[in-house]
Motif scaffolding. Sequence first.
Motif, PDB file in Angstrom:
ATOM      1  N   PRO A 157       0.603  -1.293   0.472  1.00  0.00           N
ATOM      2  CA  PRO A 157      -0.118  -0.254   0.157  1.00  0.00           C
ATOM      3  C   PRO A 157       1.338   1.201  -0.152  1.00  0.00           C
ATOM      4  O   PRO A 157       0.971   1.885   0.469  1.00  0.00           O
ATOM      5  CB  PRO A 157      -0.971  -0.233   1.028  1.00  0.00           C
ATOM      6  CG  PRO A 157       0.213  -1.252   2.165  1.00  0.00           C
ATOM      7  CD  PRO A 157       0.824  -1.634   1.249  1.00  0.00           C
ATOM      8  N   CYS A 158       1.912   1.690  -0.770  1.00  0.00           N
ATOM      9  CA  CYS A 158       2.488   2.671  -1.434  1.00  0.00           C
ATOM     10  C   CYS A 158       1.550   4.198  -1.668  1.00  0.00           C
ATOM     11  O   CYS A 158       2.008   5.101  -0.907  1.00  0.00           O
ATOM     12  CB  CYS A 158       3.406   2.496  -2.317  1.00  0.00           C
ATOM     13  SG  CYS A 158       2.556   1.986  -3.525  1.00  0.00           S
ATOM     14  N   HIS A 159      -0.320   3.547  -1.587  1.00  0.00           N
ATOM     15  CA  HIS A 159      -1.040   5.328  -1.797  1.00  0.00           C
ATOM     16  C   HIS A 159      -0.814   5.756   0.130  1.00  0.00           C
ATOM     17  O   HIS A 159      -1.665   6.561   0.289  1.00  0.00           O
ATOM     18  CB  HIS A 159      -2.340   4.667  -1.975  1.00  0.00           C
ATOM     19  CG  HIS A 159      -2.914   3.082  -1.533  1.00  0.00           C
ATOM     20  ND1 HIS A 159      -2.635   1.887  -1.162  1.00  0.00           N
ATOM     21  CD2 HIS A 159      -3.789   3.335  -0.683  1.00  0.00           C
ATOM     22  CE1 HIS A 159      -3.440   0.785  -0.876  1.00  0.00           C
ATOM     23  NE2 HIS A 159      -4.487   2.372  -0.333  1.00  0.00           N
TER      24      HIS A 159
ATOM     25  N   LYS B  84      -4.700   7.376  -5.555  1.00  0.00           N
ATOM     26  CA  LYS B  84      -4.884   8.055  -4.936  1.00  0.00           C
ATOM     27  C   LYS B  84      -5.912   8.164  -3.127  1.00  0.00           C
ATOM     28  O   LYS B  84      -6.220   7.412  -2.542  1.00  0.00           O
ATOM     29  CB  LYS B  84      -3.083   8.140  -4.383  1.00  0.00           C
ATOM     30  CG  LYS B  84      -2.780   8.290  -2.730  1.00  0.00           C
ATOM     31  CD  LYS B  84      -1.116   8.852  -3.407  1.00  0.00           C
ATOM     32  CE  LYS B  84      -0.225   9.026  -1.968  1.00  0.00           C
ATOM     33  NZ  LYS B  84       0.823   9.506  -2.020  1.00  0.00           N
ATOM     34  N   GLU B  85      -6.196   9.467  -3.991  1.00  0.00           N
ATOM     35  CA  GLU B  85      -7.304   9.892  -3.020  1.00  0.00           C
ATOM     36  C   GLU B  85      -8.374   9.008  -2.986  1.00  0.00           C
ATOM     37  O   GLU B  85      -9.042   8.948  -2.243  1.00  0.00           O
ATOM     38  CB  GLU B  85      -7.479  11.288  -4.278  1.00  0.00           C
ATOM     39  CG  GLU B  85      -8.486  11.515  -3.072  1.00  0.00           C
ATOM     40  CD  GLU B  85      -9.202  12.827  -3.833  1.00  0.00           C
ATOM     41  OE1 GLU B  85      -9.366  13.877  -2.689  1.00  0.00           O
ATOM     42  OE2 GLU B  85      -8.702  13.479  -5.088  1.00  0.00           O
TER      43      GLU B  85
ATOM     44  N   ALA C   3     -10.173   7.179   0.609  1.00  0.00           N
ATOM     45  CA  ALA C   3     -11.524   7.465   0.663  1.00  0.00           C
ATOM     46  C   ALA C   3     -11.808   6.169   0.995  1.00  0.00           C
ATOM     47  O   ALA C   3     -12.558   6.180   1.958  1.00  0.00           O
ATOM     48  CB  ALA C   3     -11.764   8.014  -0.361  1.00  0.00           C
ATOM     49  N   LEU C   4     -11.624   4.993   0.439  1.00  0.00           N
ATOM     50  CA  LEU C   4     -12.151   3.490   0.282  1.00  0.00           C
ATOM     51  C   LEU C   4     -11.918   3.332   1.891  1.00  0.00           C
ATOM     52  O   LEU C   4     -12.547   2.574   2.534  1.00  0.00           O
ATOM     53  CB  LEU C   4     -11.331   2.787  -0.364  1.00  0.00           C
ATOM     54  CG  LEU C   4     -12.089   0.996  -0.463  1.00  0.00           C
ATOM     55  CD1 LEU C   4     -13.773   1.491  -0.810  1.00  0.00           C
ATOM     56  CD2 LEU C   4     -11.202  -0.107  -1.678  1.00  0.00           C
ATOM     57  N   GLU C   5     -10.445   3.566   2.341  1.00  0.00           N
ATOM     58  CA  GLU C   5     -10.146   2.692   3.024  1.00  0.00           C
ATOM     59  C   GLU C   5     -10.806   3.629   4.486  1.00  0.00           C
ATOM     60  O   GLU C   5     -10.730   3.201   5.481  1.00  0.00           O
ATOM     61  CB  GLU C   5      -8.627   3.241   3.435  1.00  0.00           C
ATOM     62  CG  GLU C   5      -7.665   2.078   2.630  1.00  0.00           C
ATOM     63  CD  GLU C   5      -6.535   1.712   2.714  1.00  0.00           C
ATOM     64  OE1 GLU C   5      -6.506   2.053   2.770  1.00  0.00           O
ATOM     65  OE2 GLU C   5      -6.183   0.523   1.588  1.00  0.00           O
TER      66      GLU C   5
END
Length: 167
Positions: free
Chosen positions: A130-132, A151-152, A156-158
């Motif tokens: 997870p580099c994001h 990435k955004e 936001a999902l997480e």
Amino acid sequence: MSANVNGAKHLTMDSPLGLIAVSAVEEGLTHVHMGVEEVKGAWGPEEPTPVLEAALEQLEAYFAGALTEFDLPLAAGGTDFQCRVWAALRTVPYGVTVSYGDIAREVGNPAAVRAVGLANGSNPIGIVVPCHRVIGANGKLTGYAGGVWRKEWLLALERGEQSLFAV
């Protein structure tokens, strides 16, 4: 690691981020290709393998919000430093962000912030590694190989910001 790996195979999937291709060798997943417009022959033939099928299943569960940690064998190649950075990325919990400096400290080289940024940007297994979840020290989103909008979206999902996903 180059995608042109002896014995590599790939599969594709539609995702909320566009077409994704996953590549693997027998030992494990080598790449998650985001924003795919065309399938590259260097990824090997499109052929199911247990690793590729598991990768697609886990990615689908992740995008559905049902998976917070990937459990896949990985076979991405990189320098020793890159591999240490990628291992550190895998310890960043779902929904949490850290800075490049945090990762530099985690790998035992606090002055290596720029090198961490380069290693982060070279991560061939985005989302799974997870580099994001790495952002600037000022809290701002910085570059992302798949595009900052991806990435955004992933962050936001997480965070459970479902309004982002309304069509």
